[in-house]
Design a protein around this motif. Structure first.
Motif, short mmCIF file in Angstrom:
data_model
loop_
_atom_site.label_atom_id
_atom_site.label_comp_id
_atom_site.label_asym_id
_atom_site.label_seq_id
_atom_site.Cartn_x
_atom_site.Cartn_y
_atom_site.Cartn_z
N ALA A 1 2.03 -2.97 4.23
CA ALA A 1 3.01 -4.21 4.36
C ALA A 1 4.18 -3.64 4.26
O ALA A 1 4.60 -2.95 3.48
N LYS A 2 5.08 -4.14 5.33
CA LYS A 2 6.59 -3.64 5.12
C LYS A 2 7.00 -4.41 4.17
O LYS A 2 7.23 -5.55 3.99
N PRO A 3 8.07 -3.68 3.21
CA PRO A 3 8.80 -4.42 2.16
C PRO A 3 9.71 -5.25 2.74
O PRO A 3 10.59 -5.11 3.72
N ASN A 4 10.14 -6.14 1.99
CA ASN A 4 11.04 -7.09 2.10
C ASN A 4 12.69 -6.41 1.92
O ASN A 4 12.76 -5.38 1.26
N GLU A 5 13.57 -6.92 2.74
CA GLU A 5 14.96 -6.19 2.41
C GLU A 5 15.58 -6.33 1.18
O GLU A 5 16.16 -5.08 0.89
N ASN A 6 15.11 -7.07 0.11
CA ASN A 6 15.95 -6.99 -1.22
C ASN A 6 14.92 -6.30 -1.96
O ASN A 6 15.27 -6.12 -3.41
N MET A 7 13.97 -5.52 -1.51
CA MET A 7 13.21 -4.70 -2.51
C MET A 7 13.74 -3.45 -2.78
O MET A 7 14.71 -2.88 -2.00
N SER B 1 14.62 0.78 -3.33
CA SER B 1 14.35 1.93 -2.18
C SER B 1 12.95 2.71 -2.41
O SER B 1 12.66 3.33 -1.57
N ILE B 2 12.45 2.45 -3.84
CA ILE B 2 11.08 3.34 -3.71
C ILE B 2 10.06 2.49 -2.91
O ILE B 2 9.18 3.09 -2.52
N ASP B 3 10.12 1.35 -2.76
CA ASP B 3 9.03 0.52 -2.05
C ASP B 3 9.28 0.85 -0.70
O ASP B 3 8.18 1.02 0.06
N PHE B 4 10.55 1.21 -0.19
CA PHE B 4 10.63 1.63 1.23
C PHE B 4 10.12 3.16 1.28
O PHE B 4 9.42 3.40 2.64
N GLN B 5 10.50 3.77 0.58
CA GLN B 5 9.90 5.15 0.44
C GLN B 5 8.33 5.17 0.46
O GLN B 5 7.56 6.20 1.41
N LEU B 6 7.76 4.37 -0.24
CA LEU B 6 6.37 4.33 -0.35
C LEU B 6 5.83 3.75 1.10
O LEU B 6 4.78 4.18 1.60
N TYR B 7 6.32 2.79 1.50
CA TYR B 7 6.03 2.18 2.98
C TYR B 7 6.06 3.27 3.95
O TYR B 7 5.06 3.53 4.79
N SER B 8 7.22 4.12 3.95
CA SER B 8 7.30 5.15 4.90
C SER B 8 6.32 6.08 4.53
O SER B 8 5.60 6.66 5.75
N ASN B 9 6.01 6.67 3.47
CA ASN B 9 4.67 7.41 3.38
C ASN B 9 3.34 7.04 3.53
O ASN B 9 2.60 7.74 4.65
N ARG B 10 3.13 5.56 3.55
CA ARG B 10 1.92 5.07 4.13
C ARG B 10 1.73 5.14 5.41
O ARG B 10 0.62 5.08 6.14
N LYS B 11 2.76 4.72 5.92
CA LYS B 11 3.06 4.61 7.51
C LYS B 11 2.75 6.06 8.27
O LYS B 11 2.04 6.03 8.97
N ALA B 12 3.26 7.01 7.56
CA ALA B 12 3.15 8.33 8.11
C ALA B 12 1.33 8.72 7.77
O ALA B 12 1.02 9.24 8.80
N ALA B 13 1.00 8.15 6.99
CA ALA B 13 -0.41 8.49 6.73
C ALA B 13 -1.27 7.80 7.32
O ALA B 13 -2.43 8.35 7.95
N SER B 14 -0.95 6.50 7.94
CA SER B 14 -1.54 5.83 8.83
C SER B 14 -1.68 6.41 10.25
O SER B 14 -2.67 6.36 10.86
N MET B 15 -0.64 7.01 10.53
CA MET B 15 -0.47 7.68 11.90
C MET B 15 -1.47 8.71 12.06
O MET B 15 -1.80 9.10 13.09
N PHE B 16 -1.42 9.58 10.69
CA PHE B 16 -2.22 10.59 10.77
C PHE B 16 -3.62 10.26 10.92
O PHE B 16 -4.34 10.92 11.63
N PHE B 17 -4.09 8.75 10.41
CA PHE B 17 -5.41 8.55 10.55
C PHE B 17 -5.60 7.71 11.87
O PHE B 17 -6.65 7.15 11.99
N GLY B 18 -4.67 8.02 12.90
CA GLY B 18 -4.88 7.37 14.27
C GLY B 18 -4.27 5.96 14.34
O GLY B 18 -4.50 5.45 15.45
N VAL B 19 -3.39 5.55 13.56
CA VAL B 19 -2.62 4.16 13.94
C VAL B 19 -1.43 4.46 15.03
O VAL B 19 -0.42 5.49 14.34
N ALA B 20 -1.41 3.62 15.65
CA ALA B 20 -0.01 3.91 16.78
C ALA B 20 0.94 2.84 16.44
O ALA B 20 0.35 1.72 16.75
N TYR B 21 2.13 3.01 16.35
CA TYR B 21 2.91 2.06 16.26
C TYR B 21 3.85 1.73 17.47
O TYR B 21 3.98 2.75 18.40
#
Length: 220
Positions: free
Chosen positions: A158-164, A166-186
Motif C-alpha cells: 500500500a502506498k503511504p499517505n502524503e502526511n506519513m 519518511s520511514i514509511d516511504f522508504q519501507l514502501y520503496s523497499n517493498r515495491k522493489a521487492a515486488s518487482m523482483f518477484f515479477g510485479v510490473a508497475y
C-alpha cells in the motif's frame, strides 16, 4: 446334538483366534525397538509459544530470498492443490496431515537450516510449529500472516499517505522493489510502444450521372 456341534465350532474358532494372537505377540517381540520422541516439557513449550522470535515477517523473508540466503528452508504446509496454485520460491510442500511421517522428518528435525512454516494465514503453520516444537525440533519459525500478508506487503504494498513519515516511504520503496523482483510490473516500468497511425488516402467519390431521358418519338 445341535449344542454339541455348536460347541465344537466355537471351540475351533477360539483355537484359531488364540493361535493368531500368539503369532502377533511373537511378531511384536521380534520388531526392532522404536525410540519415541520425548519432546520438551510444557513450561519450555509455553515459553517458546509466547516468544516473538518464532515469527518471521514478510519483509525479513523477502530480504532473505532476494539475497539468496542459504540458511533457511521454506515448508508450505497447505494441501497440494493450493501449493500448485501459488507458493513462495523454493518452498517444499509437506501438507500438515503428512508432517509427522518419517519421509519428511529429515527436512524438519535437523540443525543445518532454519525451518519456516507457511500457510495462507497463521493457522496451519502455527499448528505445524507447535507439533514439531513439542517433539523437541529446533530452529522453527512461522511466516507471520502467511501468504495473505505476503501479498498485502510484498506483492501489492500500500502506498503511504502524503502526511506519513519518511520511514514509511522508504519501507514502501523497499517493498515495491521487492515486488518487482518477484515479477510485479508497475505502469511506469512498462515501456509502451508508440502507436503508429497509418494515413489512409481518402477514396474519391465519383458521382453517378443520371442519363437524360430521350424524347418520345411520334405515336401511331
Amino acid at each position: 446334538m445341535v449344542n454339541r456341534k455348536l460347541a465344537k465350532v466355537l471351540k475351533f474358532r477360539y483355537t484359531i483366534l488364540a493361535a493368531i494372537l500368539v503369532l502377533l505377540a511373537a511378531g511384536l517381540v521380534l520388531l526392532p525397538k522404536y525410540e519415541k520422541h520425548e519432546g520438551i516439557n510444557p513450561e519450555e513449550l509455553l515459553s517458546n509459544v509466547i516468544s516473538p522470535e518464532r515469527y518471521i515477517t514478510s519483509d525479513e523473508l523477502a530480504h532473505k530470498i532476494i539475497n539468496q540466503d542459504p540458511s533457511f528452508l521454506l515448508i508450505d504446509v497447505r494441501d497440494e492443490e493450493n501449493f500448485k496454485k501459488y507458493s513462495l520460491p523454493n518452498a517444499i510442500n509437506i501438507p500438515l496431515k503428512n508432517l509427522l511421517k518419517e519421509d519428511f522428518e529429515g527436512y524438519i528435525n535437523q540443525s543445518q537450516f532454519d525451518v519456516v512454516f507457511l500457510s495462507n494465514d497463521n493457522l496451519y503453520a502455527d499448528q505445524a510449529w507447535v507439533l514439531c516444537n513439542r517433539l523437541g525440533y529446533k530452529n522453527l519459525h512461522v511466516l507471520k500472516g502467511g501468504i495473505n500478508n505476503w501479498f498485502n506487503t510484498i506483492i501489492n504494498p500500500a502506498k503511504p499517505n502524503e502526511n506519513m513519515a519518511s520511514i514509511d516511504f522508504q519501507l514502501y520503496s523497499n517493498r515495491k522493489a521487492a515486488s518487482m523482483f518477484f515479477g510485479v510490473a508497475y505502469p511506469e516500468q512498462v515501456k509502451k510502444k508508440p502507436v503508429v497511425v497509418k494515413k489512409v488516402t481518402p477514396r474519391k467519390v465519383v458521382p453517378i450521372k443520371k442519363k437524360k431521358k430521350l424524347p418520345v418519338e411520334g405515336g401511331c
